[in-house]
Design a protein around this motif. Structure first.
Motif, PDB file in Angstrom:
ATOM      1  N   MET A   1     -24.088  30.819  50.323  1.00 34.44           N
ATOM      2  CA  MET A   1     -22.814  31.161  49.691  1.00 34.44           C
ATOM      3  C   MET A   1     -22.126  32.270  50.484  1.00 34.44           C
ATOM      4  O   MET A   1     -22.739  33.288  50.779  1.00 34.44           O
ATOM      5  CB  MET A   1     -23.082  31.648  48.260  1.00 34.44           C
TER       6      MET A   1
ATOM      7  N   ARG B  26     -21.586  37.873  44.816  1.00 28.85           N
ATOM      8  CA  ARG B  26     -22.418  36.669  44.775  1.00 28.85           C
ATOM      9  C   ARG B  26     -23.645  36.856  43.894  1.00 28.85           C
ATOM     10  O   ARG B  26     -24.368  35.906  43.613  1.00 28.85           O
ATOM     11  CB  ARG B  26     -22.885  36.321  46.193  1.00 28.85           C
ATOM     12  N   ARG B  27     -23.888  38.072  43.480  1.00 25.79           N
ATOM     13  CA  ARG B  27     -25.126  38.335  42.733  1.00 25.79           C
ATOM     14  C   ARG B  27     -25.018  37.796  41.317  1.00 25.79           C
ATOM     15  O   ARG B  27     -24.096  38.158  40.579  1.00 25.79           O
ATOM     16  CB  ARG B  27     -25.419  39.832  42.719  1.00 25.79           C
ATOM     17  N   ARG B  34     -33.608  41.029  38.073  1.00 26.63           N
ATOM     18  CA  ARG B  34     -34.897  41.007  38.746  1.00 26.63           C
ATOM     19  C   ARG B  34     -34.954  41.949  39.946  1.00 26.63           C
ATOM     20  O   ARG B  34     -35.940  42.646  40.147  1.00 26.63           O
ATOM     21  CB  ARG B  34     -35.220  39.576  39.215  1.00 26.63           C
TER      22      ARG B  34
ATOM     23  N   ALA C  26     -43.240  36.673  43.347  1.00 28.37           N
ATOM     24  CA  ALA C  26     -41.977  37.228  43.857  1.00 28.37           C
ATOM     25  C   ALA C  26     -41.674  38.597  43.260  1.00 28.37           C
ATOM     26  O   ALA C  26     -40.654  39.195  43.587  1.00 28.37           O
ATOM     27  CB  ALA C  26     -40.820  36.271  43.552  1.00 28.37           C
ATOM     28  N   ARG C  33     -38.577  45.679  50.764  1.00 27.03           N
ATOM     29  CA  ARG C  33     -38.883  44.247  50.734  1.00 27.03           C
ATOM     30  C   ARG C  33     -37.637  43.432  51.110  1.00 27.03           C
ATOM     31  O   ARG C  33     -36.556  43.632  50.576  1.00 27.03           O
ATOM     32  CB  ARG C  33     -39.371  43.884  49.324  1.00 27.03           C
ATOM     33  N   GLN C  35     -35.900  39.443  51.798  1.00 27.85           N
ATOM     34  CA  GLN C  35     -35.962  38.103  51.230  1.00 27.85           C
ATOM     35  C   GLN C  35     -35.737  37.084  52.343  1.00 27.85           C
ATOM     36  O   GLN C  35     -34.986  37.346  53.272  1.00 27.85           O
ATOM     37  CB  GLN C  35     -34.873  37.927  50.176  1.00 27.85           C
ATOM     38  N   TRP C  37     -35.071  32.796  53.440  1.00 28.89           N
ATOM     39  CA  TRP C  37     -34.570  31.492  52.979  1.00 28.89           C
ATOM     40  C   TRP C  37     -34.808  30.475  54.092  1.00 28.89           C
ATOM     41  O   TRP C  37     -34.413  30.714  55.233  1.00 28.89           O
ATOM     42  CB  TRP C  37     -33.062  31.602  52.692  1.00 28.89           C
ATOM     43  N   PRO C  60     -23.682  39.696  57.326  1.00 29.94           N
ATOM     44  CA  PRO C  60     -24.145  41.045  56.970  1.00 29.94           C
ATOM     45  C   PRO C  60     -25.437  40.991  56.156  1.00 29.94           C
ATOM     46  O   PRO C  60     -25.528  40.225  55.210  1.00 29.94           O
ATOM     47  CB  PRO C  60     -22.995  41.597  56.113  1.00 29.94           C
ATOM     48  N   THR C 104     -31.076  40.851  51.322  1.00 31.82           N
ATOM     49  CA  THR C 104     -30.922  40.379  49.948  1.00 31.82           C
ATOM     50  C   THR C 104     -31.034  38.858  49.907  1.00 31.82           C
ATOM     51  O   THR C 104     -30.913  38.171  50.925  1.00 31.82           O
ATOM     52  CB  THR C 104     -29.533  40.751  49.380  1.00 31.82           C
ATOM     53  N   LEU C 105     -31.223  38.346  48.702  1.00 26.03           N
ATOM     54  CA  LEU C 105     -31.259  36.898  48.504  1.00 26.03           C
ATOM     55  C   LEU C 105     -29.943  36.262  48.933  1.00 26.03           C
ATOM     56  O   LEU C 105     -29.925  35.192  49.539  1.00 26.03           O
ATOM     57  CB  LEU C 105     -31.500  36.586  47.023  1.00 26.03           C
ATOM     58  N   GLU C 106     -28.838  36.948  48.609  1.00 24.90           N
ATOM     59  CA  GLU C 106     -27.527  36.375  48.898  1.00 24.90           C
ATOM     60  C   GLU C 106     -27.317  36.263  50.412  1.00 24.90           C
ATOM     61  O   GLU C 106     -26.813  35.252  50.913  1.00 24.90           O
ATOM     62  CB  GLU C 106     -26.422  37.239  48.282  1.00 24.90           C
ATOM     63  N   ALA C 107     -27.705  37.309  51.123  1.00 23.06           N
ATOM     64  CA  ALA C 107     -27.533  37.285  52.577  1.00 23.06           C
ATOM     65  C   ALA C 107     -28.461  36.256  53.213  1.00 23.06           C
ATOM     66  O   ALA C 107     -28.097  35.565  54.172  1.00 23.06           O
ATOM     67  CB  ALA C 107     -27.795  38.671  53.163  1.00 23.06           C
ATOM     68  N   ARG C 109     -29.530  33.458  51.882  1.00 27.27           N
ATOM     69  CA  ARG C 109     -29.004  32.110  51.656  1.00 27.27           C
ATOM     70  C   ARG C 109     -27.788  31.851  52.533  1.00 27.27           C
ATOM     71  O   ARG C 109     -27.650  30.769  53.126  1.00 27.27           O
ATOM     72  CB  ARG C 109     -28.649  31.909  50.181  1.00 27.27           C
ATOM     73  N   ALA C 110     -26.905  32.842  52.614  1.00 23.54           N
ATOM     74  CA  ALA C 110     -25.717  32.671  53.459  1.00 23.54           C
ATOM     75  C   ALA C 110     -26.127  32.501  54.916  1.00 23.54           C
ATOM     76  O   ALA C 110     -25.546  31.704  55.661  1.00 23.54           O
ATOM     77  CB  ALA C 110     -24.785  33.862  53.293  1.00 23.54           C
TER      78      ALA C 110
END
Lengths: 334, 176, 699
Positions: A1, B26-27, B34, C26, C33, C35, C37, C60, C104-107, C109-110
Motif C-alpha cells: 500500500m 496506512r496503519r 499490536r 509475532a 524489531r 518487519q 514481507w 521510506p 514497519t509492517l506498512e513499509a 508491504r509497500a
C-alpha cells in the motif's frame, strides 16, 4: 500500500470539493472493501476523503411516504431499523444475509453499493483482469469461474456484483442519490450498476467525483410483501452463489405487482423484467412462477463450470414467489 | 483537517486510557494496538476482514480492526480483550464462561470470539435482528438469543480448532 | 495411577488465552524489531532473471531487500522447500523470490509491492489426472509406508464376487489454514540465534536452523510458547523461520516474518488431491472377498510427498484378496504436506463411502456389513491388535444415535423442501509414539517442576502432562508446575501424528516415577536446589511392537438437503471412539469435536482449485477457502469407550488429535446419499454439485 493523504470531510460540499482538488482521491466509507483492496494493491488512492462523519447517518420518512436512507448509515443499523424491517423486509433480509456482524457494523449504505467484485483474478495483481487493468485480458473466462456470471457478461468480463443489499434495492425500485461537481441527481437503483460490455472497469453509472448521499425507498413498494433468499457454500459469512429478491402484490387473485431481482448472476443485480411482465395479471400458481422465471433465465449463457446457477436461481425465485404468495393468502409466513 | 501529509496526530481512547500518536495513515487499528500500544490480544488471522480474530469494540460496536484506518478513528473509544474486565481483577463473565466451557484450544481466535460475543449481546438487546431471526418478530424489540441466533451472529469469527459448540454454550451461560 | 489422570482439569494457559495475554510468535517486541514481507513468484515454472530493488529500497522505512542475488548462502536443507532465496529457480507459483525488511509492517508491504522481478517462464504442468503420463509408483508413500501391498488374487476374486462395487472418488486439495499464519521472530545475539516461532515442534526447527546456518545447536534457542493451531502445516519448519533468521542476520535487527494469509496455500503445505478407485467384492452374506484401493495423487517437482490414502485399507477389513497402491505425479505445484490425519482422512472417505455403496448393493445394514468383515488380526501385517473395539464403537454409536429401525431406503424422508438422511462410517488412526526426554524436580516448598520440550498447539499438552506427572508422583495436580515449548528444555518430539501426549507423557511419567522413588529413599530436608530425575524413552518408546496398534471410532451423521438450493446442513454429528485411556475428559472432548468439525468442512465446504493456466490455488484467502463457520455446526457429540490397553505406554493412551476428522466426511456423504438417493463421489458436497445431482436424478 502506497502512502496517502487523509482528509476528513464535514459536509458533502467539503467532500466533493476535496475530491476535486486532490487528484487520485477516493472516498472512504466503512472501508470494509476499500481497505481490503488497498492492502492487495488493487486500489491505490493518493488521498482518502473520509466521508463517514458526514451528516448522512439518518433514516427519514419523506412526506410522500418514501424512506430516505443516508449514505453513511451502517448496514447493521439499516437492517435493524423498524421501518425498514416492517416496510421493506427484503432489504433487511438481504443485508443480514451478507458478510458478518462485524462487517455490517462498519459497512455503509453508500459503500455497499460501490463494493467491487470478489472475482479472484480481479483481486490478484499477478493475473490479467480487464476490470482492474483494461486490455490485460480475463483470467476467469477459461479459468476458475464457478462463481461467475451467467447473464449479461461480455467477452471482456464475467465478474458478478457481490452485494446482497443492491439486489433488494433493485427489486424494491429504490433510487440512488448522488451529489458531485455537476450537482445533485438520482438514478434508479436498477440502473446504477452496469453490465460490463467493453468497459468492465466501470462498475456503476457514478461520475468522477460524485458521492452517494443516500438511497430512497419509494412509497410504492412500502409495505408490500417482499423477501430475499440466498444460496451459498456455507451457512453464513459467504458470498451468494445465487440470490433473489422478490416484491409481490396480489390483487383479486392475480399478480398485481412483481419486482424480481437476482444476485450473483451478473455484473449487476439482474432485474427480471421479462419474468415480471409474464407474472402481471397471472394467477399466482407454481406453474406460472416457473414459466415466468424460466422465460427470464432462457437468455442465460452459462460458462463451462457455472451452469448450475440457472436451475439454482430458478428454484430460489419460484420458492420465494411461492412463499410470498402463501403469506399473502394466509396472512402469515409459512 | 486536510493536508498532503501521510501522517496525522490521532487520539484514541483505548480501554479507558487516552493515547495520542502520530500515525501513518496506512496503519490500521489492529496494527496500532499490536505494534504501538503492545496490546496483542487482538490477533491477525487474515488481515482482510475474513476471519474475525481481530475483533474489538469501537464505540461499543464490534468491528474488524484490521480494516479500520486508525486515523479515521480520531476521538473514538476502543475496547480490546485486555480491557473487557475494566479496572477490576475479575475477568469478564464471558472470559470466565470460555474458561469453564473449554471454549477454545489454540486460543488464537479466542479474544476475537469474546469481543464479538460482547457485541452480540448488546446488539440483541438493542433489537438488532439476524439472518435467522423470525421475520415476523416485532421490530425494535430485544431478540432472544437461542442457539441458532448465537451461531449465526458469531459466524464472522472463524475457529479452526472447532470449538464452536463450546463457544455457543459459553455465550448461553452469560445470557441474563 | 489414580487421581489427576482422566479428570477434566482446566487448561493451564486458559487465563492468558481468554485475557489476551498469551503471546504468539509475532508478539515479542524486542527493541528495534523490524518487519518483513515476502515477494511471491508470479510464474508456475521458470527462472528469475532479474530482481530490481531500486523502487523498493526507495520506500521510506525499507531496510533491505533480500533475494537469491544477495541473500546469505545456506547449507542445503533436507527439506528443499526451505532452500529459500538460494537460487533463481522457480519450482511453483507462489515460491518466495524476495523478502523486504522494513521498520514497519506498512513499509514492508509497500516495499514488497515495489520489487520488480522478471522471469524466464517455462511451460508448466499442474493438472492431476489418473491417466497423467508422469504418474509413477513411488518407492514408498508418506510415513515410510510401502507404496504397494498385495495379497492373493484381488482381480480374480473381484471378478468372481457375487456383489461388486467399482467406484471412483475424488478429494480436492485441502488447506490447513490454522488461525495463526506461519510466523517467526528471530534475532542474533553474540553469535547465538534466538527464535520465537509458530511450530508444532521447536526441536526440529533448531536442527534445521543449525544445519542451514552452520551453527552448533547449543547456540540456537527456539521457543513456541503458544501456537495458533497447525493441523500438520507447522509440523516441519516453514520458510518464515529461515527468512526471519536470514533477515535478522543481514540487518542486525530482530525481525518478524508473519506470512500473509494469501501466501499460505503455496508455501505452508496442503493435503494433496487424491483420486481413488475402489473395488470391493463380497459374497452374498456380505463377506469381502476382494478389496482393491488405488490412489493417484500429486507432489511437487522439488519434494516427493505421497498422501498415503490407501493405507487404512490395510488395517480395516478382513478381505482375503487385497491390493493397495499409491501412484504419484510430480507436477509444477506447491509442495503438499501433512494435514490432519494425512492418508487416513481421504483414504477412509473413499473406503467408507464404498463400504456404504456395497451395503446398498447387498441390501444390508452398513453397520452389519462392517461387523461381518471384522478381522481377527491386522489384515496386512497379520499381527494381533493391541485393542480394536471398532464393533463396540459402532454399537455404542448406534445406540446413542438411534440408528436401530432406520429405514435404509434412500431419498424417501421429506420435511417440506428438505430431504433427510443418516449415515455412518468407521474411523481409524494409528498409534504413534516417539522417544522423548523429560526432567522432574522436587522443590523444597513441596511443589514439583516438570520440564520437557513438548509443544502445546492447543491440544492441552501442558495440562495433560501435569496430570500424568502428578499421578506418577502421587501428588495433587496443583503442586505440579510444567514448562514446555522451548529448546532449552529436555528434548522432545513434535506435536504431530497424534503422538505428542504418548511420547512426552511416557517420558514425563518415567521421570516423575523415578523422582518419586528417589524421594521415597531420601531422608531429611531436600537440598537447596531440590531433587532431580530425568528420563529418556529411547529404545523403549520406539521399540517394535508385536501388536498392531490403532485407535478406532465410529461416526454418525444426520443431514438435511435442501432441494431448492442443494445446500446440505448437518443436524447432528456423533462420534464414539476407542482410543485407549482418555487422560483429560475436557480437553479430549475438544480434540474430538474439533476433528469432527474439520471433517464437516472436508465433507461440505472446503476445497482448493488448481488454476490450470496460472498454476496456483484459486482459493487463496479465508473468504474463498471456506472453513466452516459457527452456523455450519449444529450438535456435535463425542463419546468414548473405557478402553484399557496395556500394550501402548504407561498411560495406556492412544492419540486423539486426528481420528475425529477421519470418518466424518464419509458419514456425511453417506447421509447425503441416504437423504437424496444421489451418490456424489467428489468432495466437497457444495450446492452446485448437490443440486446438479438432484436434477440429474429427476431427469
Amino acid at each position: 500500500m502506497k502512502e496517502f493523504a487523509y482528509v476528513r470531510a464535514g459536509s458533502v460540499e467539503e467532500a466533493t470539493s476535496a475530491f476535486a482538488s486532490h487528484p487520485g482521491s477516493r472516498y472512504l466509507g466503512g472501508g470494509t472493501n476499500l481497505v481490503d483492496l488497498m492492502k492487495l494493491g488493487v486500489e491505490t488512492p493518493a488521498t482518502l476523503i473520509d466521508v463517514t462523519r458526514l451528516p448522512l447517518d439518518t433514516i427519514d420518512e419523506l412526506p410522500d411516504g418514501a424512506l430516505r436512507v443516508g449514505a453513511t448509515v451502517r448496514n447493521s443499523d439499516l437492517a435493524a431499523h423498524p421501518l425498514v424491517r416492517d416496510r421493506y423486509p427484503a432489504l433487511s433480509q438481504a443485508l443480514l444475509a451478507g458478510a458478518s456482524g462485524q462487517l455490517r457494523n462498519a459497512a455503509t449504505t453508500g459503500g455497499n453499493l460501490l463494493q467491487r467484485t470478489r472475482c479472484p483474478y480481479f483481486q490478484d495483481l499477478s493475473k490479467p483482469c480487464n476490470k482492474r487493468e483494461p486490455g490485460s485480458g480475463c483470467g476467469a473466462r477459461d479459468g476458475v469461474h464457478r462463481d461467475h456470471a451467467v447473464l449479461g457478461h461480455s467477452a471482456h468480463c464475467i465478474a458478478t456484483n457481490p452485494s446482497d443489499m443492491a439486489v433488494a434495492l433493485a427489486a424494491l425500485d429504490g433510487r440512488v442519490e448522488l451529489d458531485g461537481p455537476e450537482g445533485a441527481r438520482s438514478v434508479e437503483a436498477v440502473d446504477f450498476h452496469r453490465l460490463p460490455g467493453d468497459r468492465p472497469e466501470q462498475d456503476t453509472e457514478i461520475r468522477p467525483g460524485e458521492l452517494i448521499t443516500g438511497v430512497v425507498l419509494p412509497a410504492a413498494t412500502a409495505g408490500l410483501p417482499s423477501a430475499y433468499r440466498k444460496a451459498r457454500d456455507r451457512a453464513s459469512y459467504s458470498f451468494a452463489l445465487a440470490s433473489v429478491a422478490v416484491v409481490l402484490r396480489l390483487e383479486g387473485g392475480v399478480v398485481g405487482h412483481a419486482g424480481l431481482a437476482f444476485g450473483a448472476l451478473a455484473h449487476r443485480p439482474w432485474r427480471a423484467r421479462r419474468a415480471e411482465e409474464a407474472l402481471l395479471g397471472a394467477a399466482p400458481t407454481r406453474a406460472a412462477f416457473e414459466h415466468a422465471v424460466e422465460l427470464e433465465l432462457s437468455e442465460a449463457q452459462p460458462l463451462r463450470d457455472n451452469a448450475y446457477k440457472v436451475p439454482l436461481a430458478r428454484n430460489l425465485a419460484v420458492d420465494v414467489l411461492t412463499r410470498l404468495t402463501d403469506t399473502a393468502l394466509t396472512g402469515r409466513a409459512s | 483537517m486536510g493536508n498532503h501529509q501521510h501522517h496525522s496526530r490521532t487520539t484514541l481512547r483505548v480501554n479507558g486510557k487516552p493515547h495520542t500518536l502520530t500515525v501513518d495513515h496506512r496503519r490500521v487499528l489492529l496494527d496500532l494496538l499490536r505494534e504501538d500500544l503492545g496490546l496483542t490480544g487482538a490477533k491477525k488471522g487474515c488481515d482482510h476482514g475474513q476471519c474475525g480474530a481481530c475483533t474489538v469494540l469501537v464505540d461499543g460496536r464490534r468491528v474488524n480492526s484490521c480494516l479500520l484506518f486508525a486515523v479515521a478513528l480520531d476521538g473514538c473509544d476502543v475496547t480490546t480483550v485486555e480491557g473487557l474486565s475494566g479496572d477490576g481483577e475479575e475477568p469478564h463473565p464471558l472470559q470466565t464462561a470460555f474458561l469453564e466451557r473449554d471454549a477454545f484450544q489454540c486460543g488464537y481466535c479466542t479474544p476475537g470470539q469474546i469481543c464479538s460475543a460482547v457485541g452480540v449481546l448488546a446488539e440483541a438487546a438493542a433489537g438488532h435482528p439476524s439472518h435467522v431471526t423470525d421475520t415476523a418478530a416485532p421490530s425494535g424489540e430485544p431478540v432472544e438469543l437461542d442457539r441458532a441466533e448465537i451461531k449465526e451472529r458469531l459466524s464472522g469469527n472463524l475457529c479452526r480448532c472447532g470449538a464452536y459448540p463450546r463457544i455457543a454454550e459459553a455465550v448461553e451461560d452469560v445470557i441474563p | 495411577m489414580t487421581g489427576s489422570v482422566g479428570a477434566p482439569a482446566e487448561r493451564r494457559e486458559g487465563r492468558e488465552k481468554v485475557g489476551g495475554t498469551a503471546r504468539y510468535a509475532a508478539e515479542f517486541h524486542d527493541p528495534g524489531r523490524a518487519q518483513a514481507w515476502p515477494v511471491s513468484a508470479r510464474v508456475a515454472r521458470g527462472r528469475v532473471t532479474g530482481v530490481d530493488t531500486a523502487d523498493a529500497l526507495a520506500v521510506p522505512g525499507v531496510l533491505a531487500v533480500l533475494s537469491h542475488e544477495n541473500a546469505p548462502r545456506l547449507a542445503e536443507p533436507d527439506d528443499p522447500t526451505l532452500a529459500v532465496l538460494q537460487n533463481p529457480r522457480v519450482p511453483h507459483r507462489g515460491w518466495f523470490v524476495a523478502l523486504v525488511v522494513a521498520e514497519t509492517l506498512e513499509a514492508a508491504r509497500a516495499g514488497a509491492a515495489a520489487v520488480r522481478v522478471t522471469y524466464d517462464a517455462e511451460a508448466h504442468d499442474v493438472v492431476l489426472t489418473a491417466s497423467h503420463p508422469g504418474v509413477y509408483v513411488p518407492e514408498e508413500a508418506s510415513g515410510g509406508q510401502p507404496a504397494v501391498r498385495e495379497q492373493g488374487d484381488p482381480d480374480g476374486a473381484f471378478g468372481s464376487s457375487a456383489a461388486r462395487v467399482d467406484v471412483a472418488y475424488r478429494v480436492p486439495p485441502l488447506h490447513n489454514h490454522p488461525m495463526e499464519p506461519h510466523t517467526s521472530t528471530a534475532r542474533w545475539e553474540d553469535g547465538r540465534l534466538l527464535v520465537h516461532t509458530s511450530s508444532q515442534g521447536t526441536g526440529a526447527v533448531r536442527v534445521v536452523l543449525a544445519k542451514l546456518f552452520d551453527l552448533p545447536e547449543e547456540r540456537i534457542v527456539v521457543t513456541a510458547e503458544h501456537v495458533g493451531g497447525g493441523f500438520g502445516s507447522k509440523g516441519t519448519p516453514r520458510p518464515d523461520v529461515v527468512l526471519a533468521a536470514m533477515a535478522a542476520r543481514e540487518t542486525g535487527r530482530p525481525v518478524t516474518v508473519a506470512l500473509p494469509r494469501r501466501c499460505l496455500p503455496a508455501v505452508a503445505g496442503h493435503r494433496a488431491p487424491t483420486l481413488h478407485r475402489l473395488r470391493l467384492g463380497a459374497d452374498e452374506d456380505g463377506r469381502l472377498t476382494a478389496l482393491v484401493h488405488e490412489v493417484t495423487t500429486h507432489t511437487s517437482r522439488i519434494k516427493e510427498y505421497v498422501e498415503h490414502a490407501a493405507v487404512p485399507a490395510r488395517v480395516m477389513y478382513a478381505a482375503p484378496h487385497r491390493r493397495t497402491v499409491h501412484r504419484v505425479a510430480a507436477l509444477d505445484v506447491p509442495s503438499p504436506s501433512w494435514m490432519r490425519a494425512p492418508g487416513q482422512a481421504p483414504g477412509m472417505y473413499a473406503l467408507e463411502s464404498a463400504m456404504d455403496e456395497l451395503a446398498g448393493e447387498l441390501g444390508m445394514d452398513p453397520i452389519e456389513l462392517r461387523v461381518r468383515n471384522e478381522p481377527d488380526v491386522e489384515p496386512d501385517s497379520g499381527k494381533p491388535f493391541s485393542s480394536r473395539h471398532l464393533i463396540d464403537c459402532l454399537r455404542e454409536g448406534s445406540r446413542r444415535f438411534g440408528w436401530d429401525g432406520r429405514d435404509p431406503r434412500p431419498g424417501t424422508r421429506r420435511d417440506g423442501p428438505l430431504l433427510l438422511g443418516t449415515g455412518v462410517a468407521a474411523a481409524t488412526y494409528p498409534v504413534m509414539v516417539s522417544p522423548s526426554t523429560a526432567a522432574a524436580r522436587a522443590l523444597r516448598d513441596g511443589t514439583f517442576l516438570v520440564r520437557t520440550n513438548a509443544t502445546d498447539i492447543g491440544t492441552g499438552a501442558r495440562t495433560v502432562l501435569a496430570q500424568v506427572g502428578a499421578d506418577a508422583l502421587g501428588v495433587p495436580l496443583e503442586r505440579v508446575r510444567i514448562e514446555v515449548g522451548s529448546t532449552e528444555l529436555p528434548s522432545a518430539p513434535l506435536a504431530g501424528d497424534s503422538s505428542g501426549t504418548a511420547s512426552w507423557g511416557w517420558a514425563v511419567h518415567d521421570a516423575c516415577d523415578r523422582l518419586a522413588r528417589r524421594l521415597a529413599e531420601h531422608t531429611g530436608p531436600l537440598p537447596e536446589e531440590g531433587l532431580d530425575a530425568r528420563a529418556d524413552t529411547k529404545g523403549v518408546a520406539d521399540a517394535e511392537s508385536d501388536f498392531a496398534r490403532h485407535a478406532f471410532g465410529a461416526h454418525f451423521a444426520e443431514v438435511a438437503v435442501d432441494t431448492v438450493t442443494g445446500e446440505v446442513r448437518v443436524g447432528r454429528l456423533l462420534g464414539v471412539y476407542a482410543a485407549g485411556r482418555i487422560l483429560n475428559a475436557r480437553t479430549a472432548r475438544s480434540q474430538f469435536v474439533g476433528g469432527m468439525t474439520m471433517g464437516l468442512g472436508m465433507a461440505l465446504t472446503e476445497g482448493s482449485t488448481m488454476d490450470a493456466a496460472f498454476g496456483d490455488f484459486t482459493e487463496s484467502d479465508l473468504a474463498s477457502y471456506h472453513v466452516p463457520v459457527h452456523a455450519d455446526i449444529a450438535e456435535i457429540e463425542a463419546h468414548w469407550l473405557d478402553e484399557e490397553d496395556s500394550r501402548l505406554n504407561p498411560m495406556g493412551s492412544k492419540g486423539i488429535g486426528e481420528i475425529g476428522i477421519v470418518g466424518t466426511p464419509a458419514a456425511i456423504g453417506n447421509a447425503v446419499h441416504h437423504a437424496t438417493g444421489v451418490r456424489l463421489r467428489e468432495l466437497p458436497l457444495t450446492p452446485d454439485r448437490v443440486l446438479s445431482g438432484l436434477l440429474d436424478r429427476r431427469a
